[in-house]
Design an enzyme around this catalytic site. Structure first.
Site, PDB file in Angstrom:
ATOM      1  NE  ARG A 184      -3.154  -0.005   3.064  1.00 34.90           N
ATOM      2  CZ  ARG A 184      -3.363   0.324   4.350  1.00 34.90           C
ATOM      3  NH1 ARG A 184      -2.972  -0.478   5.316  1.00 34.90           N
ATOM      4  NH2 ARG A 184      -3.926   1.479   4.648  1.00 34.90           N
ATOM      5  CB  SER A 238      -0.472   4.338   4.192  1.00 35.50           C
ATOM      6  OG  SER A 238       0.061   3.145   4.748  1.00 35.50           O
ATOM      7  CE  LYS A 251      -3.455  -2.716  13.132  1.00 35.79           C
ATOM      8  NZ  LYS A 251      -4.472  -2.168  12.218  1.00 35.79           N
ATOM      9  CG  ASP A 252      -4.557  -4.102   8.172  1.00 35.80           C
ATOM     10  OD1 ASP A 252      -5.412  -3.842   9.028  1.00 35.80           O
ATOM     11  OD2 ASP A 252      -3.627  -3.321   7.874  1.00 35.80           O
ATOM     12  CB  THR A 291     -10.736   4.092  18.085  1.00 36.34           C
ATOM     13  OG1 THR A 291     -10.266   2.827  17.575  1.00 36.34           O
ATOM     14  CG2 THR A 291     -12.095   3.877  18.704  1.00 36.34           C
ATOM     15  CG  LEU A 327     -16.582  -2.094  15.319  1.00 39.33           C
ATOM     16  CD1 LEU A 327     -17.561  -3.109  14.728  1.00 39.33           C
ATOM     17  CD2 LEU A 327     -17.322  -0.833  15.761  1.00 39.33           C
ATOM     18  NE  ARG A 328      -8.222  -4.563  18.781  1.00 40.76           N
ATOM     19  CZ  ARG A 328      -7.443  -3.712  19.452  1.00 40.76           C
ATOM     20  NH1 ARG A 328      -7.325  -3.815  20.754  1.00 40.76           N
ATOM     21  NH2 ARG A 328      -6.793  -2.762  18.816  1.00 40.76           N
ATOM     22  NE  ARG A 329      -6.626   0.305  18.721  1.00 46.36           N
ATOM     23  CZ  ARG A 329      -6.009   0.578  17.585  1.00 46.36           C
ATOM     24  NH1 ARG A 329      -6.604   1.337  16.670  1.00 46.36           N
ATOM     25  NH2 ARG A 329      -4.795   0.111  17.350  1.00 46.36           N
ATOM     26  NE  ARG A 353     -11.203   4.020   7.792  1.00 51.18           N
ATOM     27  CZ  ARG A 353     -11.603   3.755   6.542  1.00 51.18           C
ATOM     28  NH1 ARG A 353     -12.897   3.812   6.263  1.00 51.18           N
ATOM     29  NH2 ARG A 353     -10.749   3.443   5.607  1.00 51.18           N
ATOM     30  N   GLY A 354      -8.405   7.109   8.202  1.00 54.57           N
ATOM     31  CA  GLY A 354      -7.273   7.754   7.548  1.00 54.57           C
ATOM     32  C   GLY A 354      -5.959   7.172   8.023  1.00 54.57           C
ATOM     33  CG  ASN A 355      -2.280   8.716   6.309  1.00 52.23           C
ATOM     34  OD1 ASN A 355      -2.291   9.595   7.154  1.00 52.23           O
ATOM     35  ND2 ASN A 355      -2.060   8.963   5.026  1.00 52.23           N
ATOM     36  CB  VAL A 356      -0.262   7.247  11.371  1.00 53.44           C
ATOM     37  CG1 VAL A 356       0.250   7.903  12.647  1.00 53.44           C
ATOM     38  CG2 VAL A 356      -0.416   5.745  11.572  1.00 53.44           C
ATOM     39  CB  THR A 385      -5.259  11.439   7.978  1.00 52.44           C
ATOM     40  OG1 THR A 385      -4.640  11.556   6.697  1.00 52.44           O
ATOM     41  CG2 THR A 385      -6.666  12.004   7.910  1.00 52.44           C
ATOM     42  NE  ARG A 386      -6.509   6.047  11.481  1.00 51.73           N
ATOM     43  CZ  ARG A 386      -6.901   4.814  11.735  1.00 51.73           C
ATOM     44  NH1 ARG A 386      -6.968   4.396  12.977  1.00 51.73           N
ATOM     45  NH2 ARG A 386      -7.212   3.990  10.761  1.00 51.73           N
ATOM     46  CB  CYS A 404      -8.914  -7.136  10.536  1.00 52.23           C
ATOM     47  SG  CYS A 404      -9.423  -6.346   8.992  1.00 52.23           S
TER      48      CYS A 404
END
Length: 321
Positions: free
Chosen positions: A16, A18, A88-89, A132, A135-137, A154-157, A159-160, A247
């Site tokens: 990817r 990112s 995890k993805d 976040t 849903l797990r978190r 949402r978004g890459n690190v 962006t967040r 995931c």
């Protein structure tokens, strides 16, 4: 340096685009280059569906394979030889003809609390907004702090973090490993205790996917495997697979090796945090890696069954619907 026993002169890595994904691909490229200096390694940069859709929670657009399908297609089409993934993805069931050829040594698997104004999850005032995409978190944070407001992020690190810095959130939760890998350790205010937020299946680990019948590539990749971490990751993925999870569902699983035992903990929760099921089990390690890998998968199924007996199936069914 490792002497190459192969006719390969070029290896193409699908990744990817990112910053974190590119770091991961470059990291694997660097490790392989040190092993095989004469091997020419190229990166094939691809935009996935998960990268394109940024205005919708992942769970609503289908979490399985959102960040890997296009990379897998490149391997099928022989445009790439391997793909580097954040484990995890990666869906629990891989497409026919593909396999995970490598489970790399795991980075810190915890969740990171990031905030500009507060030092930790316990310091947040009542009603604080936490971001976040997981849903797990969400289910674990709501169980621990029901008073918090969880808002999708949402978004890459980068962006967040920019959304946090713009004041849209009081805090956000990210993977500790991702922040460390791209040199943003200083943004971490607290690593959440696993009793508060048990990690995602495979969190912190890189895996390399390739064609199952590509013996030359598998031989090249073999030195990158970490056998002990592989046992932990196999157990976690077996739990998730038995629960038919992906995931982007509220399933957590984390395994460690302690005192020659493989210890697996699992959780399934309702999104609002009102119910959080927990189960755990340990097994002794055997002498051979093959036996341990088989037992790790069995352990995952056993802990999943304990969760199902508590009602995990009904919780997950309601979420899928």
């Amino acid at each position: 340096m490792t002497k190459m026993k192969t006719q390969l002169t070029t290896l193409t890595i699908a990744t990817r685009q990112s910053p974190l994904a590119l770091w991961q691909a470059e990291h694997i490229k660097e490790r392989l280059t040190k092993l095989y200096p004469s091997l020419h390694i190229e990166l094939l940069k691809i935009t996935t569906k998960g990268d394109k859709i940024l205005d919708t929670p992942l769970a609503k657009i289908g979490g399985k394979g959102l960040f890997v399908k296009e990379l897998e297609q490149a391997i099928y089409d022989k445009k790439a030889d391997i793909a580097v993934h954040s484990l995890k993805d990666v869906p629990m069931v891989l497409p026919e003809g593909l396999m995970l050829g490598v489970y790399c040594k795991r980075e810190v698997p915890t969740d990171a609390f990031v905030s500009n104004n507060y030092d930790g999850i316990d310091d947040l005032p009542i009603g604080s907004v936490v971001g976040t995409s997981s849903l797990r978190r969400q289910c674990q944070l709501k169980q621990y702090r029901p008073d918090l407001t969880i808002k999708s992020l949402r978004g890459n690190v980068g962006t967040r973090l920019s959304k946090l810095d713009a004041g849209e959130y009081d805090a956000i939760i990210l993977a500790t490993s991702g922040l460390k890998r791209i040199g943003l350790d200083d943004r971490i205010r607290e690593e959440l205790d696993t009793n508060v937020s048990l990690p995602a299946v495979g969190q912190g680990a890189l895996a390399i996917e390739c064609r199952a019948n590509d013996d030359e590539v598998l031989a090249l990749l073999a030195p990158l495997n970490d056998n002990q971490d592989k046992l932990c990751l196999l157990a976690e993925r077996a739990l998730n697979r038995h629960l038919e999870g992906g995931c982007q569902v509220p399933i957590a699983a984390f395994a460690v090796i302690e005192n020659n035992e493989l210890w697996l903990r699992g959780r399934v929760g309702t999104v609002d945090g009102t119910e959080l099921l927990k189960a755990e089990q340990r097994i002794k390690l055997e002498e051979t890696q093959t036996d341990n890998e088989q037992n790790a998968e069995k352990l995952g199924v056993q802990v999943a069954e304990l969760l199902l007996k508590q009602g995990a199936g009904d919780i997950l069914k309601a979420i899928y619907q």
